[in-house]
Write a protein that holds these residues in place. Structure first.
Motif, mmCIF file in Angstrom:
data_model
loop_
_atom_site.group_PDB
_atom_site.id
_atom_site.type_symbol
_atom_site.label_atom_id
_atom_site.label_comp_id
_atom_site.label_asym_id
_atom_site.label_seq_id
_atom_site.Cartn_x
_atom_site.Cartn_y
_atom_site.Cartn_z
ATOM 1 N N ARG A 48 24.363 125.012 100.606
ATOM 2 C CA ARG A 48 23.405 124.057 101.175
ATOM 3 C C ARG A 48 24.045 122.660 101.301
ATOM 4 N NH1 ARG A 48 18.448 125.910 101.707
ATOM 5 N NH2 ARG A 48 17.460 123.850 101.597
ATOM 6 N N VAL A 49 25.120 122.647 102.046
ATOM 7 C CA VAL A 49 25.861 121.409 102.281
ATOM 8 C C VAL A 49 25.097 120.550 103.288
ATOM 9 C CG1 VAL A 49 28.009 120.437 103.205
ATOM 10 C CG2 VAL A 49 28.061 122.516 101.791
ATOM 11 N N PRO A 50 24.833 119.274 102.979
ATOM 12 C CA PRO A 50 24.144 118.407 103.941
ATOM 13 C C PRO A 50 24.970 118.249 105.222
ATOM 14 C CG PRO A 50 24.168 117.411 101.757
ATOM 15 C CD PRO A 50 25.092 118.580 101.697
ATOM 16 N N ILE A 51 24.280 118.300 106.355
ATOM 17 C CA ILE A 51 24.946 118.102 107.639
ATOM 18 C C ILE A 51 24.192 117.054 108.443
ATOM 19 C CG2 ILE A 51 23.719 120.064 108.708
ATOM 20 C CD1 ILE A 51 26.303 120.503 110.397
ATOM 21 N N PHE A 52 24.916 116.089 108.979
ATOM 22 C CA PHE A 52 24.363 115.020 109.806
ATOM 23 C C PHE A 52 24.855 115.270 111.225
ATOM 24 C CE2 PHE A 52 25.128 113.558 105.552
ATOM 25 C CZ PHE A 52 24.000 112.830 105.203
ATOM 26 N N THR A 53 23.941 115.592 112.137
ATOM 27 C CA THR A 53 24.341 115.841 113.523
ATOM 28 C C THR A 53 23.986 114.594 114.333
ATOM 29 O OG1 THR A 53 22.243 116.900 114.136
ATOM 30 C CG2 THR A 53 23.940 118.306 113.184
ATOM 31 N N LEU A 54 25.013 113.833 114.670
ATOM 32 C CA LEU A 54 24.831 112.536 115.316
ATOM 33 C C LEU A 54 25.042 112.663 116.818
ATOM 34 C CD1 LEU A 54 26.831 110.315 112.793
ATOM 35 C CD2 LEU A 54 24.474 111.165 112.629
ATOM 36 N N PRO A 55 24.479 111.747 117.587
ATOM 37 C CA PRO A 55 24.693 111.782 119.043
ATOM 38 C C PRO A 55 26.143 111.533 119.403
ATOM 39 C CG PRO A 55 23.460 109.816 118.397
ATOM 40 C CD PRO A 55 23.564 110.666 117.175
ATOM 41 N N GLY A 56 26.517 111.895 120.636
ATOM 42 C CA GLY A 56 27.911 111.861 121.039
ATOM 43 C C GLY A 56 28.415 110.536 121.562
ATOM 44 N N ASN A 57 27.533 109.689 122.103
ATOM 45 C CA ASN A 57 28.010 108.389 122.549
ATOM 46 C C ASN A 57 28.549 107.625 121.344
ATOM 47 O OD1 ASN A 57 27.663 108.254 125.375
ATOM 48 N ND2 ASN A 57 25.460 108.052 125.107
ATOM 49 N N PRO A 58 29.730 107.023 121.453
ATOM 50 C CA PRO A 58 30.379 106.469 120.257
ATOM 51 C C PRO A 58 29.575 105.381 119.552
ATOM 52 C CG PRO A 58 31.595 105.883 122.261
ATOM 53 C CD PRO A 58 30.596 106.919 122.640
ATOM 54 N N VAL A 59 28.931 104.483 120.310
ATOM 55 C CA VAL A 59 28.152 103.430 119.652
ATOM 56 C C VAL A 59 26.944 104.038 118.940
ATOM 57 C CG1 VAL A 59 26.886 101.277 119.966
ATOM 58 C CG2 VAL A 59 28.943 101.717 121.317
ATOM 59 N N SER A 60 26.292 105.008 119.592
ATOM 60 C CA SER A 60 25.163 105.694 118.969
ATOM 61 C C SER A 60 25.600 106.379 117.680
ATOM 62 C CB SER A 60 24.579 106.733 119.929
ATOM 63 O OG SER A 60 24.169 106.146 121.135
ATOM 64 N N SER A 61 26.761 107.008 117.729
ATOM 65 C CA SER A 61 27.274 107.720 116.567
ATOM 66 C C SER A 61 27.568 106.759 115.418
ATOM 67 C CB SER A 61 28.539 108.475 116.978
ATOM 68 O OG SER A 61 28.928 109.394 116.005
ATOM 69 N N PHE A 62 28.196 105.619 115.734
ATOM 70 C CA PHE A 62 28.537 104.657 114.695
ATOM 71 C C PHE A 62 27.290 104.018 114.088
ATOM 72 C CE2 PHE A 62 29.620 100.376 113.225
ATOM 73 C CZ PHE A 62 30.621 100.678 112.323
ATOM 74 N N VAL A 63 26.341 103.602 114.916
ATOM 75 C CA VAL A 63 25.109 102.993 114.403
ATOM 76 C C VAL A 63 24.369 103.999 113.520
ATOM 77 C CG1 VAL A 63 22.845 102.081 115.046
ATOM 78 C CG2 VAL A 63 24.903 101.324 116.270
ATOM 79 N N SER A 64 24.333 105.265 113.941
ATOM 80 C CA SER A 64 23.678 106.300 113.139
ATOM 81 C C SER A 64 24.355 106.449 111.783
ATOM 82 C CB SER A 64 23.710 107.640 113.882
ATOM 83 O OG SER A 64 23.061 107.545 115.129
ATOM 84 N N PHE A 65 25.680 106.364 111.760
ATOM 85 C CA PHE A 65 26.391 106.433 110.488
ATOM 86 C C PHE A 65 25.959 105.302 109.566
ATOM 87 C CE2 PHE A 65 29.672 105.280 107.533
ATOM 88 C CZ PHE A 65 30.088 106.492 107.018
ATOM 89 N N VAL A 66 25.925 104.076 110.086
ATOM 90 C CA VAL A 66 25.559 102.912 109.274
ATOM 91 C C VAL A 66 24.161 103.073 108.700
ATOM 92 C CG1 VAL A 66 25.084 100.426 109.366
ATOM 93 C CG2 VAL A 66 27.117 101.358 110.496
ATOM 94 N N LEU A 67 23.229 103.551 109.516
ATOM 95 C CA LEU A 67 21.815 103.603 109.106
ATOM 96 C C LEU A 67 21.494 104.782 108.201
ATOM 97 C CD1 LEU A 67 20.049 102.706 112.474
ATOM 98 C CD2 LEU A 67 20.614 101.184 110.581
ATOM 99 N N PHE A 68 22.139 105.942 108.433
ATOM 100 C CA PHE A 68 21.708 107.162 107.756
ATOM 101 C C PHE A 68 22.781 107.794 106.860
ATOM 102 C CE2 PHE A 68 19.371 107.306 111.972
ATOM 103 C CZ PHE A 68 18.208 106.727 111.465
ATOM 104 N N VAL A 69 24.007 107.878 107.357
ATOM 105 C CA VAL A 69 25.032 108.594 106.604
ATOM 106 C C VAL A 69 25.538 107.765 105.424
ATOM 107 C CG1 VAL A 69 27.201 109.842 106.712
ATOM 108 C CG2 VAL A 69 25.702 109.796 108.710
ATOM 109 N N LYS A 70 25.821 106.500 105.659
ATOM 110 C CA LYS A 70 26.365 105.670 104.585
ATOM 111 C C LYS A 70 25.419 105.596 103.383
ATOM 112 C CE LYS A 70 28.706 101.258 103.795
ATOM 113 N NZ LYS A 70 29.151 99.986 104.419
#
Length: 394
Positions: free
Chosen positions: A287-309
């Motif tokens: 049950r490894v957590p998986i974060f499926t982020l959008p493909g546009n690079p800015v969308s992907s980076f902002v998603s990382f800052v808000l949710f993954v970090k």
């Protein structure tokens, strides 16, 4: 659409801190301490000299200048029993134990440097240039608390209190995988309709900057089976997985097609711009957590800052929540779509923040020139120049 705060709360409710393990202190850098560490001895463990000079009795040099006989040397690491009588001095080196009877050290710069007899030109008060036993740490004092991030200074104090191994929460191992038939590896020629893949490099770097271990698994095409085969192979070394691309509403969305039938990953629209399509869940027997982020690079980076970090912080046993923000005054008017929380790329300088001119979710160069995100709430569609805004420093 799902609110940003609720999506983060759901993620943080699902992730768990990694199990502690004992490591050599050389391998502890970047990990989070999982125990309190106390010193078994005082630090320093004995009175010692803070400078190269002469151990003296303060009363013997009170009438300086004086000339006194030198009865010996005490070097750092000297384990002998040294004592000093009235009217006598001992040459002493930095870190050497203070002889019994001495209560001050005269720096060599205050003397003529003599070895048999020394002229002392200045008086030294009692306690001068002496490091007292226990003045840094007393025996039994806690020097590091559970939850401390281990940096170079923390490694130093662990060694300084005699620890060779320490219990830590390890840095999460995070596999990063990009999807898209158009992606080419940097350094290879570009064919028609191809672009060089950048997201996995960016996200793996962001993982490492966040204190975890990032591993690029490269990129796969738009074939769901190829994606699933690659993911299964990577789960053996992953505490978490980040994917980018393949989660939107169109055709050829391999991440969504491959993971939706599992029933353990949820794909949603989050009320944010950029980064509306989001997915999160768990995969594999562990049950490894998986974060499926959008493909546009800015969308992907902002998603990382808000949710993954924040999730990576939680996995390390650290306090986790929305990214820290400051207040600043915008130097230009701002616009935002109704019902979405916008994260505008910007340059923060002191108490002012200037939005960059290119805000497209594909415009990676503009993101590379930014150092902050301006947050525009869901119920605000425009703000004038000079408005006070919330800003997330990057």
């Amino acid at each position: 659409m799902k609110p940003v705060d609720r999506h983060l709360a759901d993620i943080l409710a699902a992730v768990r801190p990694l199990a502690p393990l004992e490591v050599e202190i050389e391998a502890a850098l970047g990990a989070v301490l999982a125990e309190d560490v106390a010193s078994p001895v005082p630090l320093p463990p004995f009175d010692n000299s803070a400078m190269d000079g002469y151990a003296v009795r303060a009363e013997d040099v009170a009438a300086a200048p004086v000339t006194l006989p030198v009865i010996g040397d005490v070097a750092a690491g000297d384990g002998g029993l040294n004592a000093l009588g009235p009217g006598l001095v001992t040459r002493i080196m930095t870190g050497a134990p203070l002889p019994a009877g001495a209560d001050a050290v005269v720096p060599v710069e205050w003397t003529d440097g003599g070895t048999a007899r020394v002229r002392i030109d200045r008086p030294a008060p009692s306690g001068n240039a002496i490091r007292r036993a226990g003045e840094d740490v007393r025996a039994g004092d806690v020097v590091l608390r559970e939850g401390a991030r281990i940096g170079p200074a923390q490694v130093g104090i662990l060694a300084g209190v005699g620890r060779r191994r320490v219990l830590v929460r390890p840095r999460p191992r995070v596999v990063v995988l990009s999807t898209g038939a158009e992606l080419a590896e940097p350094g290879t020629p570009l064919g028609a309709g191809r672009i060089w893949e950048s997201n996995s490099f960016m996200l793996a770097a962001a993982v490492r900057e966040a204190g975890a271990e990032g591993f690029r698994a490269g990129s796969v095409t738009d074939d769901p089976k190829e994606f699933m085969d690659t993911l299964d192979a990577q789960l053996l070394r992953a505490d978490a997985v980040i994917t980018s691309g393949g989660v939107s509403m169109g055709a050829y969305e391999p991440v969504k097609e491959a993971l939706s039938p599992l029933g353990t990953v949820t794909f949603e629209k989050v009320a944010m711009q950029p980064g509306m399509p989001q997915g999160f869940g768990v995969v594999g027997p562990d049950r490894v957590p998986i974060f499926t982020l959008p493909g546009n690079p800015v969308s992907s980076f902002v998603s990382f800052v808000l949710f993954v970090k924040p999730a990576l912080r939680a996995m390390q046993g650290l306090p986790a929540g929305p990214p820290p923000a400051v207040r600043a005054t915008t130097t230009a008017p701002l616009r935002s779509p109704a019902g979405k929380r916008s994260y505008l790329r910007a340059v923060l300088a002191g108490e002012t923040v200037a939005p960059v001119t290119r805000q497209g979710s594909h415009q990676l160069a503009a993101l590379a020139g930014a150092n902050a995100l301006i947050v525009v709430p869901e119920d605000v569609t425009s703000l004038p120049e000079g408005a006070e805004v919330e800003v997330i420093p990057l």
